[in-house]
Design a protein around this motif. Sequence first.
Motif, PDB file in Angstrom:
ATOM      1  N   UNK A  18      77.538 -27.544  57.615  1.00 11.20           N
ATOM      2  CA  UNK A  18      76.781 -28.732  58.515  1.00 11.20           C
ATOM      3  C   UNK A  18      77.638 -29.740  58.884  1.00 11.20           C
ATOM      4  N   UNK A  19      78.613 -30.167  57.813  1.00  9.71           N
ATOM      5  CA  UNK A  19      79.481 -31.173  58.184  1.00  9.71           C
ATOM      6  C   UNK A  19      80.411 -30.860  59.291  1.00  9.71           C
ATOM      7  N   UNK A  20      80.955 -29.599  59.290  1.00  3.72           N
ATOM      8  CA  UNK A  20      82.014 -29.037  60.328  1.00  3.72           C
ATOM      9  C   UNK A  20      81.419 -29.354  61.729  1.00  3.72           C
TER      10      UNK A  20
ATOM     11  N   UNK B 251      81.445 -35.387  66.884  1.00  5.62           N
ATOM     12  CA  UNK B 251      82.723 -36.219  66.583  1.00  5.62           C
ATOM     13  C   UNK B 251      82.022 -37.377  65.363  1.00  5.62           C
ATOM     14  N   UNK B 252      81.047 -36.898  64.565  1.00  7.70           N
ATOM     15  CA  UNK B 252      80.172 -37.745  63.639  1.00  7.70           C
ATOM     16  C   UNK B 252      80.825 -37.786  62.207  1.00  7.70           C
ATOM     17  N   UNK B 253      80.917 -38.900  61.654  1.00  9.97           N
ATOM     18  CA  UNK B 253      81.248 -38.912  60.048  1.00  9.97           C
ATOM     19  C   UNK B 253      80.142 -39.705  59.462  1.00  9.97           C
TER      20      UNK B 253
ATOM     21  N   UNK C  30      82.119 -28.289  43.994  1.00 11.74           N
ATOM     22  CA  UNK C  30      82.667 -29.407  43.985  1.00 11.74           C
ATOM     23  C   UNK C  30      84.167 -29.385  44.436  1.00 11.74           C
ATOM     24  N   UNK C  31      84.805 -28.320  43.672  1.00  9.95           N
ATOM     25  CA  UNK C  31      86.233 -28.028  43.786  1.00  9.95           C
ATOM     26  C   UNK C  31      86.472 -27.748  45.536  1.00  9.95           C
ATOM     27  N   UNK C  32      85.450 -27.101  45.939  1.00 11.40           N
ATOM     28  CA  UNK C  32      86.002 -26.855  47.496  1.00 11.40           C
ATOM     29  C   UNK C  32      85.910 -28.237  48.358  1.00 11.40           C
ATOM     30  N   UNK C  33      85.005 -28.870  48.203  1.00 12.10           N
ATOM     31  CA  UNK C  33      84.561 -30.108  48.794  1.00 12.10           C
ATOM     32  C   UNK C  33      85.757 -31.342  48.502  1.00 12.10           C
ATOM     33  N   UNK C  34      86.538 -31.204  47.190  1.00 13.13           N
ATOM     34  CA  UNK C  34      87.603 -32.068  46.956  1.00 13.13           C
ATOM     35  C   UNK C  34      88.605 -31.841  47.745  1.00 13.13           C
ATOM     36  N   UNK C  35      88.891 -30.777  48.422  1.00  8.89           N
ATOM     37  CA  UNK C  35      89.768 -30.611  49.238  1.00  8.89           C
ATOM     38  C   UNK C  35      89.675 -30.923  50.811  1.00  8.89           C
ATOM     39  N   UNK C  36      88.666 -31.582  50.825  1.00  2.92           N
ATOM     40  CA  UNK C  36      88.001 -31.908  52.468  1.00  2.92           C
ATOM     41  C   UNK C  36      88.050 -33.260  52.722  1.00  2.92           C
TER      42      UNK C  36
ATOM     43  N   UNK D 187      85.215 -34.728  53.485  1.00  2.00           N
ATOM     44  CA  UNK D 187      83.948 -35.292  53.524  1.00  2.00           C
ATOM     45  C   UNK D 187      83.354 -35.811  52.102  1.00  2.00           C
ATOM     46  N   UNK D 188      84.353 -35.692  51.157  1.00  2.00           N
ATOM     47  CA  UNK D 188      84.482 -36.290  49.910  1.00  2.00           C
ATOM     48  C   UNK D 188      85.001 -37.610  49.819  1.00  2.00           C
TER      49      UNK D 188
END
Length: 300
Positions: free
Chosen positions: A120-122, A129-131, A149-155, A157-158
Amino acid sequence: MVFQVRPKIRIFKLIYNPCIRNFASTTYRLHRNENLYENKYDTQEPKTHFGFKSVPENVKQTLVGQVFSNVASKYDLMNDIMSFGIHRCWKDHFIRTMAPGPGTKLLDVAGGTGDIAMGFFNYCKEIHNDITAKATLLDINPKMLEVGKERFSMTSYEKTSQIAFELGNAENLESIPSNSYDIYTIAFGIRNCTHIDQVLHEAYRVLKPGGRFMCLEFGKVQNPVVSLMYNLYSFQIIPVMGQLVAADINSYQYLVESIQQFPSQDKFAKMIENAGFTIVNNGWEDLSFGIAAIHSGFKL
Ligand SMILES: C[S@@+](CC[C@H](N)C(=O)[O-])C[C@H]1O[C@@H](n2cnc3c(N)ncnc32)[C@H](O)[C@@H]1O
């Protein structure tokens, strides 16, 4: 001649002997476990299904919890192996069907390790180009949520505070206010819930008027040849793969059984309609011969 054939026989034995042993022990263990389940829960409680087993309603959630706690660390890897990566195409198509606009607020229920929220975020970033889009990833299982959580911590989006995590039950979204989300998604999650009607009722409540319910779930295959191949693969190969890759045959046996227990596409579409949603066309789209399906309904 002899020299050529013997090594071939040896290699054949080396590969096939463990497989045959595995199938034999699988069959034995499955048989043993089924009997254990039946004896253990012989109570007067209302019953529901846990895969092909009949268990008291109040026990199912604990059993489902055990399954996902067991598979959490290998969940993403096993999805790729079992589906040959096809689950990624289904999820991509699911997001493109959703086509979220800028600033959309998504509630991804039974979100697990976060594939839908991430997609969804991607999409929002690449297409608009929406954040400013926001998502809440809700799951009943702390271990699955931890992997997410671990996956998102590397993006990013967090860092931009676009993602929030909630521990919660799809059947009672007590922490989520009514009329608060634009889109509600549940991917491969609803068949694990005890009361599907209650999940749909809560989905309806938390969506804003005009909001959309979207569900990606396994379905029923109509083509008899594909159905036969699919069933053979599901019951003979997947549990053995689960044992080999995740050392857990029972959890993967449950997963394939739970797919069989889930209602057919038309019955599930009726349930969505009964919860108050307006469905368009017949309410679902089959993917890969109906192995999976996207269901959708609007709160109008
Ligand atoms: C097969 S996984 C799907 C995860 C993710 N949506 C995906 O598509 O990869 C099913 C998820 O449903 C969650 N789940 C099962 N019962 C639930 C319930 N009653 N409420 C919320 N989540 C639940 C499990 O913990 C698990 O993470």
